[in-house]
Design a protein around this motif. Sequence first.
Motif, PDB file in Angstrom:
ATOM      1  N   SER B  67      -6.801 -48.608   6.825  1.00  0.00           N
ATOM      2  CA  SER B  67      -6.007 -49.814   6.641  1.00  0.00           C
ATOM      3  C   SER B  67      -6.163 -50.416   5.255  1.00  0.00           C
ATOM      4  O   SER B  67      -5.362 -51.258   4.856  1.00  0.00           O
ATOM      5  N   VAL B  68      -7.158 -49.988   4.513  1.00  0.00           N
ATOM      6  CA  VAL B  68      -7.385 -50.572   3.185  1.00  0.00           C
ATOM      7  C   VAL B  68      -7.223 -49.532   2.081  1.00  0.00           C
ATOM      8  O   VAL B  68      -6.401 -49.666   1.181  1.00  0.00           O
ATOM      9  N   VAL B  69      -8.037 -48.461   2.174  1.00  0.00           N
ATOM     10  CA  VAL B  69      -8.048 -47.476   1.089  1.00  0.00           C
ATOM     11  C   VAL B  69      -6.843 -46.546   1.165  1.00  0.00           C
ATOM     12  O   VAL B  69      -6.176 -46.291   0.167  1.00  0.00           O
ATOM     13  N   GLY B  70      -6.569 -46.049   2.375  1.00  0.00           N
ATOM     14  CA  GLY B  70      -5.506 -45.069   2.489  1.00  0.00           C
ATOM     15  C   GLY B  70      -4.118 -45.628   2.223  1.00  0.00           C
ATOM     16  O   GLY B  70      -3.186 -44.882   1.935  1.00  0.00           O
ATOM     17  N   THR B  71      -3.979 -46.926   2.310  1.00  0.00           N
ATOM     18  CA  THR B  71      -2.652 -47.538   2.229  1.00  0.00           C
ATOM     19  C   THR B  71      -1.921 -47.155   0.953  1.00  0.00           C
ATOM     20  O   THR B  71      -0.748 -46.756   0.981  1.00  0.00           O
ATOM     21  N   GLU B  72      -2.645 -47.245  -0.174  1.00  0.00           N
ATOM     22  CA  GLU B  72      -2.004 -46.990  -1.465  1.00  0.00           C
ATOM     23  C   GLU B  72      -1.348 -45.608  -1.497  1.00  0.00           C
ATOM     24  O   GLU B  72      -0.264 -45.431  -2.057  1.00  0.00           O
ATOM     25  N   ILE B  73      -2.042 -44.646  -0.900  1.00  0.00           N
ATOM     26  CA  ILE B  73      -1.530 -43.282  -0.953  1.00  0.00           C
ATOM     27  C   ILE B  73      -0.303 -43.111  -0.063  1.00  0.00           C
ATOM     28  O   ILE B  73       0.707 -42.548  -0.468  1.00  0.00           O
ATOM     29  N   TRP B  74      -0.396 -43.656   1.149  1.00  0.00           N
ATOM     30  CA  TRP B  74       0.621 -43.310   2.137  1.00  0.00           C
ATOM     31  C   TRP B  74       1.869 -44.171   2.067  1.00  0.00           C
ATOM     32  O   TRP B  74       2.935 -43.756   2.516  1.00  0.00           O
ATOM     33  N   GLU B  75       1.722 -45.360   1.515  1.00  0.00           N
ATOM     34  CA  GLU B  75       2.931 -46.177   1.433  1.00  0.00           C
ATOM     35  C   GLU B  75       3.848 -45.666   0.326  1.00  0.00           C
ATOM     36  O   GLU B  75       5.045 -45.956   0.317  1.00  0.00           O
ATOM     37  N   ALA B  76       3.292 -44.884  -0.595  1.00  0.00           N
ATOM     38  CA  ALA B  76       4.106 -44.348  -1.689  1.00  0.00           C
ATOM     39  C   ALA B  76       5.212 -43.447  -1.150  1.00  0.00           C
ATOM     40  O   ALA B  76       6.319 -43.426  -1.693  1.00  0.00           O
ATOM     41  N   ILE B  77       4.922 -42.722  -0.094  1.00  0.00           N
ATOM     42  CA  ILE B  77       5.907 -41.748   0.365  1.00  0.00           C
ATOM     43  C   ILE B  77       7.077 -42.409   1.072  1.00  0.00           C
ATOM     44  O   ILE B  77       8.146 -41.827   1.183  1.00  0.00           O
ATOM     45  N   GLU B  78       6.885 -43.632   1.562  1.00  0.00           N
ATOM     46  CA  GLU B  78       8.016 -44.306   2.216  1.00  0.00           C
ATOM     47  C   GLU B  78       8.958 -44.919   1.186  1.00  0.00           C
ATOM     48  O   GLU B  78      10.175 -44.971   1.376  1.00  0.00           O
ATOM     49  N   LYS B  79       8.374 -45.381   0.078  1.00  0.00           N
ATOM     50  CA  LYS B  79       9.186 -46.047  -0.942  1.00  0.00           C
ATOM     51  C   LYS B  79      10.031 -45.055  -1.742  1.00  0.00           C
ATOM     52  O   LYS B  79      11.070 -45.413  -2.281  1.00  0.00           O
ATOM     53  N   ALA B  80       9.551 -43.824  -1.843  1.00  0.00           N
ATOM     54  CA  ALA B  80      10.228 -42.863  -2.715  1.00  0.00           C
ATOM     55  C   ALA B  80      11.665 -42.630  -2.269  1.00  0.00           C
ATOM     56  O   ALA B  80      11.955 -42.596  -1.064  1.00  0.00           O
ATOM     57  N   PRO B  81      12.590 -42.464  -3.223  1.00  0.00           N
ATOM     58  CA  PRO B  81      14.013 -42.344  -2.890  1.00  0.00           C
ATOM     59  C   PRO B  81      14.372 -41.012  -2.237  1.00  0.00           C
ATOM     60  O   PRO B  81      15.311 -40.955  -1.443  1.00  0.00           O
ATOM     61  N   THR B  82      13.655 -39.962  -2.582  1.00  0.00           N
ATOM     62  CA  THR B  82      13.946 -38.657  -1.990  1.00  0.00           C
ATOM     63  C   THR B  82      12.675 -38.042  -1.418  1.00  0.00           C
ATOM     64  O   THR B  82      11.558 -38.478  -1.722  1.00  0.00           O
ATOM     65  N   ALA B  83      12.854 -37.011  -0.598  1.00  0.00           N
ATOM     66  CA  ALA B  83      11.701 -36.335  -0.007  1.00  0.00           C
ATOM     67  C   ALA B  83      10.853 -35.693  -1.102  1.00  0.00           C
ATOM     68  O   ALA B  83       9.615 -35.742  -1.052  1.00  0.00           O
ATOM     69  N   ARG B  84      11.509 -35.109  -2.081  1.00  0.00           N
ATOM     70  CA  ARG B  84      10.766 -34.484  -3.162  1.00  0.00           C
ATOM     71  C   ARG B  84       9.944 -35.518  -3.929  1.00  0.00           C
ATOM     72  O   ARG B  84       8.763 -35.323  -4.213  1.00  0.00           O
ATOM     73  N   ALA B  85      10.560 -36.641  -4.252  1.00  0.00           N
ATOM     74  CA  ALA B  85       9.834 -37.706  -4.937  1.00  0.00           C
ATOM     75  C   ALA B  85       8.694 -38.228  -4.076  1.00  0.00           C
ATOM     76  O   ALA B  85       7.639 -38.628  -4.586  1.00  0.00           O
ATOM     77  N   ALA B  86       8.912 -38.221  -2.770  1.00  0.00           N
ATOM     78  CA  ALA B  86       7.856 -38.685  -1.870  1.00  0.00           C
ATOM     79  C   ALA B  86       6.627 -37.791  -1.967  1.00  0.00           C
ATOM     80  O   ALA B  86       5.496 -38.280  -2.079  1.00  0.00           O
ATOM     81  N   MET B  87       6.831 -36.482  -1.939  1.00  0.00           N
ATOM     82  CA  MET B  87       5.700 -35.553  -2.053  1.00  0.00           C
ATOM     83  C   MET B  87       5.035 -35.708  -3.424  1.00  0.00           C
ATOM     84  O   MET B  87       3.808 -35.687  -3.540  1.00  0.00           O
ATOM     85  N   GLN B  88       5.869 -35.868  -4.435  1.00  0.00           N
ATOM     86  CA  GLN B  88       5.357 -36.032  -5.784  1.00  0.00           C
ATOM     87  C   GLN B  88       4.487 -37.296  -5.888  1.00  0.00           C
ATOM     88  O   GLN B  88       3.353 -37.252  -6.361  1.00  0.00           O
ATOM     89  N   ASP B  89       5.016 -38.413  -5.439  1.00  0.00           N
ATOM     90  CA  ASP B  89       4.272 -39.670  -5.525  1.00  0.00           C
ATOM     91  C   ASP B  89       3.020 -39.614  -4.650  1.00  0.00           C
ATOM     92  O   ASP B  89       1.970 -40.146  -5.020  1.00  0.00           O
ATOM     93  N   PHE B  90       3.159 -38.992  -3.504  1.00  0.00           N
ATOM     94  CA  PHE B  90       2.018 -38.832  -2.598  1.00  0.00           C
ATOM     95  C   PHE B  90       0.878 -38.094  -3.299  1.00  0.00           C
ATOM     96  O   PHE B  90      -0.280 -38.544  -3.280  1.00  0.00           O
ATOM     97  N   LEU B  91       1.195 -37.011  -3.963  1.00  0.00           N
ATOM     98  CA  LEU B  91       0.139 -36.237  -4.631  1.00  0.00           C
ATOM     99  C   LEU B  91      -0.396 -36.956  -5.857  1.00  0.00           C
ATOM    100  O   LEU B  91      -1.598 -36.926  -6.130  1.00  0.00           O
ATOM    101  N   HIS B  92       0.485 -37.616  -6.590  1.00  0.00           N
ATOM    102  CA  HIS B  92       0.007 -38.331  -7.769  1.00  0.00           C
ATOM    103  C   HIS B  92      -0.880 -39.516  -7.382  1.00  0.00           C
ATOM    104  O   HIS B  92      -1.892 -39.781  -8.037  1.00  0.00           O
ATOM    105  N   ALA B  93      -0.516 -40.200  -6.324  1.00  0.00           N
ATOM    106  CA  ALA B  93      -1.382 -41.280  -5.841  1.00  0.00           C
ATOM    107  C   ALA B  93      -2.731 -40.722  -5.398  1.00  0.00           C
ATOM    108  O   ALA B  93      -3.778 -41.345  -5.595  1.00  0.00           O
ATOM    109  N   THR B  94      -2.692 -39.538  -4.810  1.00  0.00           N
ATOM    110  CA  THR B  94      -3.940 -38.889  -4.406  1.00  0.00           C
ATOM    111  C   THR B  94      -4.800 -38.565  -5.625  1.00  0.00           C
ATOM    112  O   THR B  94      -6.021 -38.789  -5.611  1.00  0.00           O
ATOM    113  N   VAL B  95      -4.190 -38.063  -6.664  1.00  0.00           N
ATOM    114  CA  VAL B  95      -4.938 -37.761  -7.894  1.00  0.00           C
ATOM    115  C   VAL B  95      -5.640 -39.013  -8.398  1.00  0.00           C
ATOM    116  O   VAL B  95      -6.841 -38.993  -8.704  1.00  0.00           O
ATOM    117  N   GLU B  96      -4.901 -40.117  -8.470  1.00  0.00           N
ATOM    118  CA  GLU B  96      -5.498 -41.358  -8.970  1.00  0.00           C
ATOM    119  C   GLU B  96      -6.640 -41.813  -8.076  1.00  0.00           C
ATOM    120  O   GLU B  96      -7.724 -42.173  -8.553  1.00  0.00           O
TER     121      GLU B  96
END
Lengths: 210, 210
Positions: B67-96
Amino acid sequence: MADRGRPRSFDRTEALERAMQVFWKKGYEGASLNDLTAAMGIGCPSLYAAFGSKENLFLEAIAHYESVVGTEIWEAIEKAPTARAAMQDFLHATVEAYSSTDSPRGCLIALGALHQDSSSGRICADLRRRRAENIDTLRRRLQRGVMEGDLPAAFDCNAAALFYATTQNGMSILARDGASREALAAVAEGAIAAFQPLADKANIRAPHGP
Amino acid sequence: MADRGRPRSFDRTEALERAMQVFWKKGYEGASLNDLTAAMGIGCPSLYAAFGSKENLFLEAIAHYESVVGTEIWEAIEKAPTARAAMQDFLHATVEAYSSTDSPRGCLIALGALHQDSSSGRICADLRRRRAENIDTLRRRLQRGVMEGDLPAAFDCNAAALFYATTQNGMSILARDGASREALAAVAEGAIAAFQPLADKANIRAPHGP
DNA sequence: TCCTTTCTGTAACGATCGATACAGAAATAC
DNA sequence: GTATTTCTGTATCGATCGTTACAGAAAGGA
């Protein structure tokens, strides 16, 4: 030099094999001396006389694992005719190994001891070194592909090696979670799908080589 | 109902946060009650009065983590405009997240307790369920991409979800081994490179949709 | 045969594990 | 004020951890 005295009543290699299975299934910390001696069929003093300590037993078990279990996976990448085929065979061999039902799921080197601050430092350092060596092995195979001309000169061998090694490590967790062979194969196919774009990217950056 | 009696001398949420950090760094088995009480700044009886047991404390710590740490990573995939961007943002958030220096490396849910036979069964089952939910979240986002038309109808959402979740799990091990942000980013780029071929494969199989 | 050497089984070592008993401290209720 | 309730600190519980002392058993060398 030690042909006198009461002979050992068990086969050392077989006992090591049994210990490896226990560590593979339960991890270093999770495997107790009771678990180990029960599986090896010997008493504690025999274990300590033959292997020195739990830590040394684990280190020997890891070496045994790499020389017996890991062989099938890693020798595939040397035999493959191209770097791409090497990555492909490497991942497919991993799928087969990790979906086997008569051994613990996933890789002992990936899952054996991940938390340095709680496990013995030597244990974690050894596993880390072996994981780093795996990355090196992949990188060298890719570099060979560059040398042999089936990869562009600008191909980022280090990045690709990190990617494929990481895919394999992730597959260990997936396998440990009980994933089917089909699920593991789907992951392998995904990683293989990345190969051509990675090669193309190198061509775009330096189409005629450096 | 419990406003009588001696009040608790510590903040429960902050103590839970501290416990989460210990579990994150050392894993469930590797975190001893001494480690936990020292980090939380409380005594054993206070811990047991507030959280019940080490097992329950871990389960609460995991929920707190999601509920605290994981949020940043997983909410990125909902905001992304496309599925591809979602995977991209998901992985980049994971890197950070995984290359942050002020928190333990890698994911608590991926690394917290991998060996079912040694750790508590409830612990492993809870983490497994959460890892499966992560795969589901990725799959649903990809399916949304199919619905919204930015992915072909024949796109194998399940296979791709398994692939990207597995990549992330592998990155936990890589991060725990001390990999740099650049190394993690290289893995993310590799996984992202696979996206277009996976979409193309679906188009070849069913170019006009079913 | 007896001695030496090495291994085996029992039994226990100190340390640490997760979890608690108990008494005193700190709050509200009356 | 006293009574009641709840939390805190100490000190410890039984169990298990990895490890080892010790005595007896099983081999070769004399």
